[in-house]
Design a protein around this motif. Structure first.
Motif, PDB file in Angstrom:
ATOM      1  N   SER A 106       0.847  -1.203   0.000  1.00  0.00           N
ATOM      2  CA  SER A 106       0.000   0.000   0.000  1.00  0.00           C
ATOM      3  C   SER A 106       0.878   1.247   0.000  1.00  0.00           C
ATOM      4  CB  SER A 106      -0.932  -0.001   1.221  1.00  0.00           C
ATOM      5  OG  SER A 106      -1.792  -1.117   1.202  1.00  0.00           O
ATOM      6  N   LEU A 107       1.960   1.217  -0.764  1.00  0.00           N
ATOM      7  CA  LEU A 107       2.889   2.341  -0.815  1.00  0.00           C
ATOM      8  C   LEU A 107       2.244   3.532  -1.513  1.00  0.00           C
ATOM      9  CD1 LEU A 107       6.091   0.344  -1.809  1.00  0.00           C
ATOM     10  CD2 LEU A 107       5.464   1.167   0.463  1.00  0.00           C
ATOM     11  N   THR A 108       2.556   4.733  -1.024  1.00  0.00           N
ATOM     12  CA  THR A 108       1.956   5.954  -1.557  1.00  0.00           C
ATOM     13  C   THR A 108       3.044   6.926  -2.008  1.00  0.00           C
ATOM     14  OG1 THR A 108       1.903   6.942   0.658  1.00  0.00           O
ATOM     15  CG2 THR A 108      -0.057   5.723  -0.049  1.00  0.00           C
ATOM     16  N   GLY A 109       2.614   8.043  -2.584  1.00  0.00           N
ATOM     17  CA  GLY A 109       3.550   9.105  -2.951  1.00  0.00           C
ATOM     18  C   GLY A 109       4.200   8.881  -4.304  1.00  0.00           C
ATOM     19  N   ASP A 110       5.030   9.839  -4.688  1.00  0.00           N
ATOM     20  CA  ASP A 110       5.734   9.782  -5.972  1.00  0.00           C
ATOM     21  C   ASP A 110       6.985   8.921  -5.869  1.00  0.00           C
ATOM     22  OD1 ASP A 110       3.805  11.579  -6.605  1.00  0.00           O
ATOM     23  OD2 ASP A 110       5.142  13.295  -6.887  1.00  0.00           O
ATOM     24  N   LEU A 111       7.455   8.463  -7.003  1.00  0.00           N
ATOM     25  CA  LEU A 111       8.722   7.732  -7.048  1.00  0.00           C
ATOM     26  C   LEU A 111       9.865   8.703  -6.747  1.00  0.00           C
ATOM     27  CD1 LEU A 111       8.264   5.520 -10.244  1.00  0.00           C
ATOM     28  CD2 LEU A 111       7.852   4.900  -7.859  1.00  0.00           C
ATOM     29  N   PRO A 112      10.799   8.342  -5.867  1.00  0.00           N
ATOM     30  CA  PRO A 112      11.915   9.249  -5.562  1.00  0.00           C
ATOM     31  C   PRO A 112      12.809   9.460  -6.770  1.00  0.00           C
ATOM     32  CG  PRO A 112      12.219   7.112  -4.482  1.00  0.00           C
ATOM     33  CD  PRO A 112      10.842   7.099  -5.063  1.00  0.00           C
ATOM     34  N   GLN A 113      13.306  10.679  -6.910  1.00  0.00           N
ATOM     35  CA  GLN A 113      14.165  11.005  -8.052  1.00  0.00           C
ATOM     36  C   GLN A 113      15.468  10.212  -8.039  1.00  0.00           C
ATOM     37  OE1 GLN A 113      13.440  13.034 -10.744  1.00  0.00           O
ATOM     38  NE2 GLN A 113      11.401  12.827  -9.816  1.00  0.00           N
ATOM     39  N   THR A 114      15.874   9.741  -6.856  1.00  0.00           N
ATOM     40  CA  THR A 114      17.134   8.995  -6.774  1.00  0.00           C
ATOM     41  C   THR A 114      17.058   7.646  -7.467  1.00  0.00           C
ATOM     42  OG1 THR A 114      16.457   8.152  -4.595  1.00  0.00           O
ATOM     43  CG2 THR A 114      17.855  10.114  -4.641  1.00  0.00           C
TER      44      THR A 114
END
Length: 691
Positions: A170-178
């Motif tokens: 259930s992961l949320t948010g945007d993909l990290p730029q790293t």
């Protein structure tokens, strides 16, 4: 005479090693025993004795006397992973997939892991940030769990990672730029989560397999990924994708001859019948276009230079445009603050004088044109910060929180701290949270942007022993923070306000609490960048869940509130402050360590840091206790009487030694003392909990 802490460390480690017999490294033995207990002591493993390598424990592989692999997939294991896996520095493969393990994935994992497989379990909470430091990782599989929150991992150092599976969580948010740093990644499964934003960061990765189905991704699918991506169940944009920004290198489709046997569309140039290339190639066309642009720019330049003066309307048009470099030099001689590009001033750097230089009215403007334009003299323009509301925490309305707290009634009041009162909030769906209502004297009504920035910063803190921020409210000049709720209340109440329903904390629980707060501080001090100084460590800010796991509350709050030092200094005299804080008013990493030592002393003695009801010589706990910490007879008399003598003497002595390191005079205390404290706990924990 001050004992060198490094010598103390060597002595302690030596005594810990002597305490454990067997051929297997004692650190590995202690770690496996804690793991065994955390997994509810599964009888099917037959982990008996004290020599995993010599006795060939199930699922354990060794090299020499060090454990190198823990492989226990599909063994019907339950419980959790415990808290002591980090000392197993030779473990490269940890496979506990297809079991019934739960709880949070521990922050402390073997440092040299290459293969980590925890798939098909019941793990919840956040993915630990400590995975960012596992530079040897090749395979990371956390799929089919109940993991939540944003993907708060820095992938910059994970250049060896080949397979990443985070699917069915259930992961949320945007993909990290790293993620763009994953130079070895071949396989990535992100399907069946609640991830948002675009997948542009994945465009140039060397992927062979990519599944992002059933998320909340938006935007366009990068051209480079169209042949490999599984994408259904997202809100992709339709129609042609917008052109790339100027200067972006052209997309190059990957050569996948090993799969298809054919050529990628970009392999060949345009051809004419027998294979002759057209007379003008892509390079020739580009050269012509560039030549036209250059000539056009030169013509425009000379046309502009020939203009003797700018009209007032021209200047008005320029107000909202950035200045070209050659015009900045001209405009520096004018007293027109509205034209100066304020983005060139970094208010966080060395102070810059914004006083405009003298200007010549006749240099660039006609007098009659400029005379009607208002001029602000010697008054620097205030740059208004642009603050974006955080997306990884929920925004509540005042009405929502009033209903949940009974209009912030006294019956729902949990406590009152330095920055405001905390209330219990019961929501319709049955969820219980804690709401901190920040006093207007701490954060005035007109500082809403500062509050949103504060929320954004605190929402990035994720650790099993740090109280999680889940929401906020900023309406009508009021500022509130919504945190997870912990049923057992604060450590202060448990130690000092016992009631007929609560039982005294046993020794194991006290050591567990100290270790958890040590790990929370290590995260704030060593992992967070920049380091977060808590400034307000005390037993009232240590919350206990139903299993007596500690959670450090108010983390980051004092670091991001502008006048926090003044507020905390007004509350001085509690007994937690390091001596130099009282002298200078400044908080540091070392003053946090000192306060942590006071909390440990509180756990050991059951006394308050300052208690005016006691005889004068015993009112200040640190002053009274410190001379007795190395006297075993005096130490025994200091112990909390509610323990009724149920503690191991050796463990008590080591606990006291760690306290002495924390509360020693700051002038002789070096920064690595806290690192030493944490390592002491990890190394000696097996001996500390003996009963």
């Amino acid at each position: 005479m001050v004992l060198d802490p490094r010598l103390v460390l060597v002595l302690f480690i030596g005594t810990c090693i002597l305490a454990i017999n067997g051929d297997t490294d004692p650190n590995d033995v202690a770690s496996l025993k804690v793991l065994f207990q955390s997994m509810n002591s599964p009888s099917q493993l037959n982990w008996n004795g004290d020599d995993p390598c010599g006795q060939s424990w199930q699922g354990i592989t060794c090299s020499g006397n060090r454990v190198t692999e823990i492989k226990l997939p599909g063994r019907s294991l339950s419980g959790s992973l415990g808290y002591q896996l980090e000392p197993m520095s030779s473990v490269t493969n940890l496979d506990l997939s297809n079991n019934n393990l739960g709880g949070t994935i521990p922050y402390q994992l073997p440092p040299n892991l290459q293969y980590l497989n925890l798939a098909n379990n019941n793990f919840n909470g956040a993915i630990p940030y400590s995975l960012s430091e596992k530079t040897s990782l090749i395979v990371l599989n956390l799929g089919h769990n109940q993991l939540q929150q944003a993907l708060n991992v820095d992938f910059q150092k994970l250049s060896s990672l080949s397979t990443l599976d985070l699917s069915f969580n259930s992961l949320t948010g945007d993909l990290p730029q790293t993620m763009s740093s994953l130079s070895s990644i071949r396989t990535m499964y992100l399907q069946n989560n609640q991830l948002t934003g675009t997948i542009d960061v994945l465009a140039n990765l060397p992927l062979d397999t990519l599944n992002v189905g059933n998320n909340h991704f938006t935007g366009w699918i990068p051209e480079q990924l169209k042949n490999i991506i599984q994408k259904d169940g997202n809100a992709w944009s339709s129609g042609p994708a917008p052109p790339p920004p100027p200067g972006t290198p052209p997309a190059v489709a990957r050569n996948r001859n090993h799969k298809s046997g054919g050529h990628s569309p970009s392999d060949g140039g345009s051809s004419d019948g027998g294979g002759k290339k057209s007379g003008i190639g892509g390079g020739g066309i580009a050269g012509i276009v560039i030549s036209i642009l250059v000539v056009g720019a030169i013509v425009v330049f000379f046309l502009v230079k020939r203009r003797p003066k700018k009209s007032f309307n021209d200047v008005e048009k320029l107000d909202n445009q950035p200045l070209a470099q050659n015009e900045v030099h001209e405009m520096n001689s004018m007293q027109t603050s509205s034209v100066i590009d304020l983005k060139t001033f970094d208010t966080s750097a060395t102070p810059i004088s914004l006083k405009p230089p003298p200007f010549d009215r006749h240099k660039s403007f006609d007098e009659d044109e400029f005379s009607n334009k208002p001029v602000i003299v010697n008054k620097p323009t205030k740059v208004k910060k642009t603050v974006t509301a955080p997306t990884n925490v929920k925004s509540y309305s005042i009405a929502d929180l009033q209903i949940a707290t009974g209009s912030f009634s006294v019956e729902q009041l949990l406590g009152e701290g330095s920055f405001g009162r905390v209330y219990r909030a019961q929501f319709d769906e049955g969820k219980v949270l804690a709401v901190k209502k920040i006093d207007s004297s701490v954060l005035p009504n007109d500082m809403s942007d500062d509050f949103v920035e504060l929320v954004s910063n605190i929402s990035q803190l994720h650790h099993p022993n740090v109280t999680e921020l889940v929401g906020y409210c900023s309406e009508h000049g009021q500022h509130l923070l919504v945190y997870e709720f912990h049923k057992n209340g604060s450590l202060h109440d448990f130690l000092h306000l016992p009631d007929e329903y609560s039982k005294p904390l046993i020794w194991n629980s006290r050591v567990k609490i100290a270790l958890g707060i040590a790990r929370a501080l290590e995260y704030l001090h060593e992992v967070c960048s920049p380091s977060v100084v808590h400034k307000n460590i005390k037993s009232a800010n240590i919350l206990l869940d139903t299993d007596f796991n500690p959670h450090l509350s108010d983390s980051g709050l004092a670091s991001y509130i502008p006048n926090a030092n003044q507020v905390l200094n007004n509350n001085a005299g509690s007994g937690y402050e390091a001596p130099e804080v009282g002298l200078s008013g400044h908080y540091t990493l070392k003053s946090d360590v000192y306060s942590f030592g006071v909390v440990m002393l509180e756990l050991l003695s059951g006394r308050k840091p300052f208690d005016s009801s006691r005889p004068r010589s015993e009112q200040a706990l640190v002053r009274w206790a410190t001379p007795q910490l190395h006297d075993i007879d005096a130490l025994a008399k200091m112990v909390d009487p509610t323990l009724e003598g149920l503690y191991p003497v050796k463990s008590l002595s080591r606990f006291a030694d760690v306290i002495a390191l924390c509360v020693q005079v700051m002038s002789v205390m070096f920064h690595l003392n806290f690192y030493l404290v944490n390592r002491l706990y990890i190394t000696c924990f097996g001996s500390l909990i003996e009963l």
